[in-house]
Design a protein around this motif. Structure first.
Motif, PDB file in Angstrom:
ATOM      1  N   GLU A 119       4.383   7.490  -9.466  1.00 27.43           N
ATOM      2  CA  GLU A 119       2.698   7.071  -9.690  1.00 27.43           C
ATOM      3  C   GLU A 119       2.723   5.817 -10.554  1.00 27.43           C
ATOM      4  O   GLU A 119       2.966   6.187 -11.492  1.00 27.43           O
ATOM      5  CB  GLU A 119       1.868   8.423 -10.136  1.00 27.43           C
ATOM      6  N   GLN A 168       0.878  -1.161   0.008  1.00 27.74           N
ATOM      7  CA  GLN A 168      -0.153   0.190   0.096  1.00 27.74           C
ATOM      8  C   GLN A 168       0.950   1.255   0.023  1.00 27.74           C
ATOM      9  O   GLN A 168       1.952   1.342   0.604  1.00 27.74           O
ATOM     10  CB  GLN A 168      -0.984  -0.132   1.264  1.00 27.74           C
ATOM     11  N   SER A 182      -1.209   8.020   1.427  1.00 22.66           N
ATOM     12  CA  SER A 182      -1.741   9.140   0.805  1.00 22.66           C
ATOM     13  C   SER A 182      -1.041  10.331   1.212  1.00 22.66           C
ATOM     14  O   SER A 182      -0.086  10.345   1.955  1.00 22.66           O
ATOM     15  CB  SER A 182      -3.385   9.361   1.321  1.00 22.66           C
ATOM     16  N   SER A 183      -1.090  11.430   0.270  1.00 19.24           N
ATOM     17  CA  SER A 183      -0.120  12.525   0.356  1.00 19.24           C
ATOM     18  C   SER A 183      -0.434  13.076   1.866  1.00 19.24           C
ATOM     19  O   SER A 183       0.598  13.566   2.571  1.00 19.24           O
ATOM     20  CB  SER A 183      -0.914  13.518  -0.660  1.00 19.24           C
ATOM     21  N   GLN A 184      -1.588  13.166   2.405  1.00 18.58           N
ATOM     22  CA  GLN A 184      -2.015  13.645   3.849  1.00 18.58           C
ATOM     23  C   GLN A 184      -1.157  12.637   4.709  1.00 18.58           C
ATOM     24  O   GLN A 184      -0.497  12.966   5.697  1.00 18.58           O
ATOM     25  CB  GLN A 184      -3.298  13.532   4.200  1.00 18.58           C
ATOM     26  N   THR A 185      -1.343  11.312   4.718  1.00 17.45           N
ATOM     27  CA  THR A 185      -0.429  10.296   5.517  1.00 17.45           C
ATOM     28  C   THR A 185       0.908  10.560   5.434  1.00 17.45           C
ATOM     29  O   THR A 185       1.972  10.524   6.507  1.00 17.45           O
ATOM     30  CB  THR A 185      -0.794   8.981   5.457  1.00 17.45           C
TER      31      THR A 185
END
Length: 73
Positions: A68, A41, A44-47
């Motif tokens: 990507e 996995q 995400s960008s936030q994570t």
């Protein structure tokens, strides 16, 4: 080439943190951290921003070798 997961794991281990401790600080499940570290996995960008803060490494360090996935993958 180091994957995001490999960089996360190395940074976590340098700080003598367990996967559980990292999961609590980033506010995700332990399984999620396991998935990041194994490459199953991608965070995400936030994570990634949360991980960079908790692990005290630049977000760019986590992303430097990340590409990507293409539409065909």
């Amino acid at each position: 080439m180091n994957s995001i997961g490999h960089i996360i794991k190395e940074a976590r281990e340098r700080r003598h943190m367990t996967q559980e401790e990292l999961a609590q600080k980033v506010r995700v499940g332990i399984q999620t951290i396991e998935n990041y570290e194994s490459g199953e996995q991608i965070p995400s960008s936030q994570t990634i921003l949360k991980l960079s803060t908790v692990l005290d490494i630049p977000a760019a360090e986590l992303l430097k070798n990340h590409k990507e996935p293409s539409v065909n993958e």
